[in-house]
Design an enzyme around this catalytic site. Structure first.
Site, mmCIF file in Angstrom:
data_model
loop_
_atom_site.group_PDB
_atom_site.id
_atom_site.type_symbol
_atom_site.label_atom_id
_atom_site.label_comp_id
_atom_site.label_asym_id
_atom_site.label_seq_id
_atom_site.Cartn_x
_atom_site.Cartn_y
_atom_site.Cartn_z
ATOM 1 N N SER A 30 13.511 -7.145 2.198
ATOM 2 C CA SER A 30 13.136 -8.553 2.410
ATOM 3 C C SER A 30 12.068 -8.704 3.471
ATOM 4 O O SER A 30 12.257 -8.310 4.618
ATOM 5 C CB SER A 30 14.349 -9.357 2.893
ATOM 6 O OG SER A 30 15.172 -9.675 1.832
ATOM 7 N N HIS A 61 10.547 -10.417 -1.827
ATOM 8 C CA HIS A 61 10.419 -9.076 -2.416
ATOM 9 C C HIS A 61 9.209 -9.082 -3.342
ATOM 10 O O HIS A 61 9.201 -9.794 -4.353
ATOM 11 C CB HIS A 61 11.692 -8.698 -3.191
ATOM 12 C CG HIS A 61 12.834 -8.369 -2.294
ATOM 13 N ND1 HIS A 61 13.216 -7.082 -2.020
ATOM 14 C CD2 HIS A 61 13.635 -9.168 -1.554
ATOM 15 C CE1 HIS A 61 14.235 -7.098 -1.173
ATOM 16 N NE2 HIS A 61 14.500 -8.353 -0.876
ATOM 17 N N HIS A 83 19.047 -5.498 -6.084
ATOM 18 C CA HIS A 83 20.291 -5.432 -5.305
ATOM 19 C C HIS A 83 21.499 -5.434 -6.242
ATOM 20 O O HIS A 83 21.452 -5.986 -7.338
ATOM 21 C CB HIS A 83 20.413 -6.654 -4.387
ATOM 22 C CG HIS A 83 19.249 -6.860 -3.466
ATOM 23 N ND1 HIS A 83 18.078 -7.439 -3.886
ATOM 24 C CD2 HIS A 83 19.085 -6.561 -2.160
ATOM 25 C CE1 HIS A 83 17.231 -7.489 -2.869
ATOM 26 N NE2 HIS A 83 17.810 -6.963 -1.824
ATOM 27 N N TYR A 85 24.025 -7.274 -5.951
ATOM 28 C CA TYR A 85 24.464 -8.661 -6.217
ATOM 29 C C TYR A 85 23.658 -9.345 -7.321
ATOM 30 O O TYR A 85 24.056 -10.394 -7.820
ATOM 31 C CB TYR A 85 24.417 -9.520 -4.932
ATOM 32 C CG TYR A 85 23.041 -9.734 -4.334
ATOM 33 C CD1 TYR A 85 22.095 -10.562 -4.934
ATOM 34 C CD2 TYR A 85 22.689 -9.103 -3.150
ATOM 35 C CE1 TYR A 85 20.836 -10.751 -4.380
ATOM 36 C CE2 TYR A 85 21.441 -9.290 -2.588
ATOM 37 C CZ TYR A 85 20.519 -10.115 -3.208
ATOM 38 O OH TYR A 85 19.279 -10.283 -2.662
ATOM 39 N N GLU A 86 22.529 -8.749 -7.729
ATOM 40 C CA GLU A 86 21.759 -9.347 -8.824
ATOM 41 C C GLU A 86 22.451 -9.102 -10.173
ATOM 42 O O GLU A 86 22.055 -9.684 -11.187
ATOM 43 C CB GLU A 86 20.337 -8.794 -8.847
ATOM 44 C CG GLU A 86 19.502 -9.258 -7.643
ATOM 45 C CD GLU A 86 18.119 -8.638 -7.632
ATOM 46 O OE1 GLU A 86 17.269 -9.066 -8.422
ATOM 47 O OE2 GLU A 86 17.897 -7.705 -6.824
ATOM 48 N N ALA A 113 16.035 -6.424 6.062
ATOM 49 C CA ALA A 113 16.315 -7.440 7.069
ATOM 50 C C ALA A 113 17.828 -7.522 7.166
ATOM 51 O O ALA A 113 18.517 -7.425 6.143
ATOM 52 C CB ALA A 113 15.738 -8.774 6.645
ATOM 53 N N MET A 211 22.869 -6.551 2.742
ATOM 54 C CA MET A 211 23.308 -6.456 1.340
ATOM 55 C C MET A 211 22.549 -5.377 0.558
ATOM 56 O O MET A 211 22.448 -5.460 -0.670
ATOM 57 C CB MET A 211 23.102 -7.814 0.649
ATOM 58 C CG MET A 211 23.732 -8.987 1.372
ATOM 59 S SD MET A 211 23.267 -10.554 0.615
ATOM 60 C CE MET A 211 23.774 -11.727 1.881
ATOM 61 N N SER A 212 21.992 -4.399 1.248
ATOM 62 C CA SER A 212 21.142 -3.427 0.542
ATOM 63 C C SER A 212 21.236 -2.055 1.195
ATOM 64 O O SER A 212 22.155 -1.779 1.959
ATOM 65 C CB SER A 212 19.683 -3.913 0.571
ATOM 66 O OG SER A 212 19.179 -3.831 1.886
ATOM 67 N N ASN A 235 18.432 -12.432 11.977
ATOM 68 C CA ASN A 235 19.316 -13.530 12.414
ATOM 69 C C ASN A 235 20.544 -12.923 13.082
ATOM 70 O O ASN A 235 20.832 -11.749 12.902
ATOM 71 C CB ASN A 235 19.759 -14.346 11.180
ATOM 72 C CG ASN A 235 20.460 -13.469 10.154
ATOM 73 O OD1 ASN A 235 19.816 -12.748 9.389
ATOM 74 N ND2 ASN A 235 21.778 -13.504 10.146
ATOM 75 N N HIS A 247 18.536 -17.857 3.570
ATOM 76 C CA HIS A 247 17.525 -16.828 3.300
ATOM 77 C C HIS A 247 16.166 -17.216 3.893
ATOM 78 O O HIS A 247 15.372 -16.343 4.278
ATOM 79 C CB HIS A 247 17.416 -16.590 1.791
ATOM 80 C CG HIS A 247 16.551 -15.413 1.433
ATOM 81 N ND1 HIS A 247 16.824 -14.128 1.860
ATOM 82 C CD2 HIS A 247 15.404 -15.331 0.713
ATOM 83 C CE1 HIS A 247 15.889 -13.304 1.397
ATOM 84 N NE2 HIS A 247 15.012 -14.016 0.700
HETATM 85 N N1 HPA Z 1 24.188 -10.893 6.382
HETATM 86 C C1 HPA Z 1 23.937 -10.160 5.255
HETATM 87 N N2 HPA Z 1 22.706 -9.832 4.877
HETATM 88 C C2 HPA Z 1 21.686 -10.229 5.632
HETATM 89 C C3 HPA Z 1 21.875 -10.992 6.801
HETATM 90 C C4 HPA Z 1 23.193 -11.335 7.197
HETATM 91 O O1 HPA Z 1 23.439 -11.998 8.223
HETATM 92 N N3 HPA Z 1 20.648 -11.223 7.321
HETATM 93 C C5 HPA Z 1 19.750 -10.637 6.485
HETATM 94 N N4 HPA Z 1 20.376 -10.032 5.457
#
Ligand code: HPA
Length: 272
Positions: A30, A61, A83, A85-86, A113, A211-212, A235, A247
């Site tokens: 990301s 992406h 991913h 989750y897709e 990220a 998530m990756s 974050n 996101h």
């Molecule tokens: N959680 C999961 N995936 C993420 C996050 C998060 O806080 N930030 C960026 N990808």
């Protein structure tokens, strides 16, 4: 996983891609997709034209494969990833690693990220992955064993190669960046975590969450490829700050850090 799936995808990569081993491959997550500096681009292929990979669906992406030269090195880059989750299955998620393996690549940098759990972390910091925790309990290696992908029970003691971690540290230190080594907790997504989950992952030893990355790292390591992992803390994880998560915040953080990310990857390419 089905080998034919990868054979079909490999057919759209021109012979040039397999003519000599690549010195390094990168899979950019990301917001990292614009971070590459290329001297000479040899091949560009849109993900939409790679059967089994398909256009990237997640904002941030890019969805493009690039073979290029930089600092005298030959680099294969997948800008953007698919991913779990897709819901596209493991093949699409690990396809970039399998193509890299066929290009005789021996080193892979995975970027993402991530949310920061460790209280020392602030948005904009970098975390060099030392290890990971797969909270999802699923694994791309489940299924019939293909000996080309390594042992049936591959060792995961050092998924993220010490030497490549050292190279990343040096690159970050030269640039005066806030960086630490840490453990990445892999969650399935697509929802962000609950504060209770984040609390639990912190107690398990995680420093960042995302998530990756872990599926690709596991597959690559099993195949004997040296792996490096690098997270941009976009974050603070759920419940650590009072903010709700989205996101857009993740993408805004990557945009702010764009120049720094470019420099870091470029120094890594030159030194690894
Ligand atoms: N959680 C999961 N995936 C993420 C996050 C998060 O806080 N930030 C960026 N990808």
């Amino acid at each position: 996983m089905d080998t034919n799936y990868f054979d079909t995808a490999a057919e759209v990569f021109p012979d040039e891609c397999f003519a000599r081993p690549v010195d390094l491959a990168v899979i950019l997550g990301s917001g990292w997709g614009e971070a590459l500096i290329c001297d000479r681009t040899l091949v560009r292929i849109s993900y939409a034209d790679i059967p089994g990979l398909g256009a990237a669906t997640v904002p941030g992406h890019v969805g493009e494969f690039r073979l290029f030269e930089r600092a005298g090195k030959r680099i294969a880059a997948f800008c953007g990833r698919r991913h779990w989750y897709e819901g596209v299955g493991w093949e699409a998620v690990v396809l970039p690693v399998e193509i890299l393996r066929r290009m005789a690549g021996s080193k892979l940098l995975l970027t993402n990220a991530a949310g920061g759990l460790n209280p020392a972390l602030r948005p904009g910091d970098f975390v060099i992955l030392r290890d990971h925790i797969n909270t999802v309990g699923i694994n791309p290696l489940i299924g019939p064993h293909n000996p080309e992908w390594g042992a049936r029970f591959p060792d995961m003691t050092e998924v993220y190669t010490q030497h490549l971690r050292d190279v990343l540290h040096r690159a970050a230190n030269v640039r005066g960046l806030r960086v630490m080594e840490g453990v990445y907790a892999f969650t399935s997504g697509p929802c962000f975590e609950t504060p209770a989950e984040i609390h639990a992952y912190g107690h398990m030893g995680a420093d960042v969450v995302g998530m990756s990355t872990v599926p690709e790292a596991v597959f690559a390591r099993a195949c004997g490829i040296q792996v490096a992992g690098l997270s941009l803390v976009s974050n603070l994880a759920a419940g650590i700050s009072a903010k709700t998560l989205c996101h857009e915040e993740v993408m805004a953080a990557s945009k702010t850090a764009q120049r720094v990310m470019s420099g870091l990857i470029d120094d890594f390419i030159a030194a690894c």
